[in-house]
Write a protein that holds these residues in place. Sequence first.
Motif, PDB file in Angstrom:
ATOM      1  N   HIS A   7      42.375  32.787  42.050  1.00 45.44           N
ATOM      2  CA  HIS A   7      41.273  33.353  41.820  1.00 45.44           C
ATOM      3  C   HIS A   7      40.754  34.749  41.574  1.00 45.44           C
ATOM      4  N   HIS A   9      38.228  37.537  39.386  1.00 42.53           N
ATOM      5  CA  HIS A   9      37.401  37.879  37.560  1.00 42.53           C
ATOM      6  C   HIS A   9      37.900  38.950  37.667  1.00 42.53           C
ATOM      7  N   GLU A  93      35.563  28.332  36.916  1.00 42.85           N
ATOM      8  CA  GLU A  93      35.295  28.055  37.952  1.00 42.85           C
ATOM      9  C   GLU A  93      34.161  26.545  37.658  1.00 42.85           C
ATOM     10  N   HIS A 153      37.345  25.919  45.339  1.00 44.84           N
ATOM     11  CA  HIS A 153      38.106  27.807  45.866  1.00 44.84           C
ATOM     12  C   HIS A 153      37.452  28.305  46.986  1.00 44.84           C
ATOM     13  N   ASP A 203      38.817  36.748  44.698  1.00 44.84           N
ATOM     14  CA  ASP A 203      37.855  36.124  44.300  1.00 44.84           C
ATOM     15  C   ASP A 203      37.094  37.325  44.124  1.00 44.84           C
TER      16      ASP A 203
HETATM   17 NI    NI Z   1      35.221  33.199  41.502  1.00 46.30          NI
END
Ligand code: NI
Length: 254
Positions: A7, A9, A93, A153, A203
């Motif tokens: 996960h 970004h 997500e 998550h 994340d």
């Molecule tokens: Ni996220």
Amino acid sequence: MYIFDSHAHYDDCSFDEDREKLIEELKNNNVIGVLNCGSSLEGAVSSVDLSETYDFFYAAVGIHPEHADEVNDNTIYKIRELAKSPKVKAIGEIGLDYYWDQNPPKEVQKETFIKQMKLAKELNLPVVIHDRDAHKDTLDIMKMFPEVIGVVHCFSGSVEFARECLSLGYYIGFTGVVTFKNAKKILDVAKVVPDDKILVETDCPYMAPTPFRGERNRSDYIKHIIEKMAEIRNMSEEEIGNQVISNVRKLLKI
Ligand code: NI
């Protein structure tokens, strides 16, 4: 030790200045896979772009609950079109976030979440679920779609909630939070999740593990999460490292 970040970004603007260089560094630091998760339609497009540019990148496409009020039928149509790319491995997500007062109303969030769960079912893709302060409603919607599995998550629930998610076939995503000094609840969860249901994730740019807490996060920092998980579970880092890679490959069918 090899790393697969389940996960991330990297489309976030905090990577705008050095994205290319950083991704090259990740590759040299044994990062063999990254699932880049879109939060908005724009983010979903960028996630697909990244996955088409870098061979070790994969994409999840979906609308985060904080943007739930921007979703209409046309948005769903566009997400469905993006999901046709062979590098798209999940819908996400998606989920519910009741923490922030400025987020769209609960009913709007639920409706958008359900629409995207339907899409995941239709496309036979796993989901990446975001749940913040919304455990019960999240679980109720997960239960409406028994055919769909995925990962919860940045897991923030109790052991009991984890067991409910596991019984539906879901994986549990662990972030740098496990390394934080004040971590307690998540460590209890980390002790009881079966080996074959653990995923690790950054994340990033958020949630950097200790000793980088508060800084911009990046996928190679996952080694600190694996160290901690190995300690908690009385496993070697090698064992847990290999296990989480086989888990994420299984879930994403890579
Ligand atoms: Ni996220």
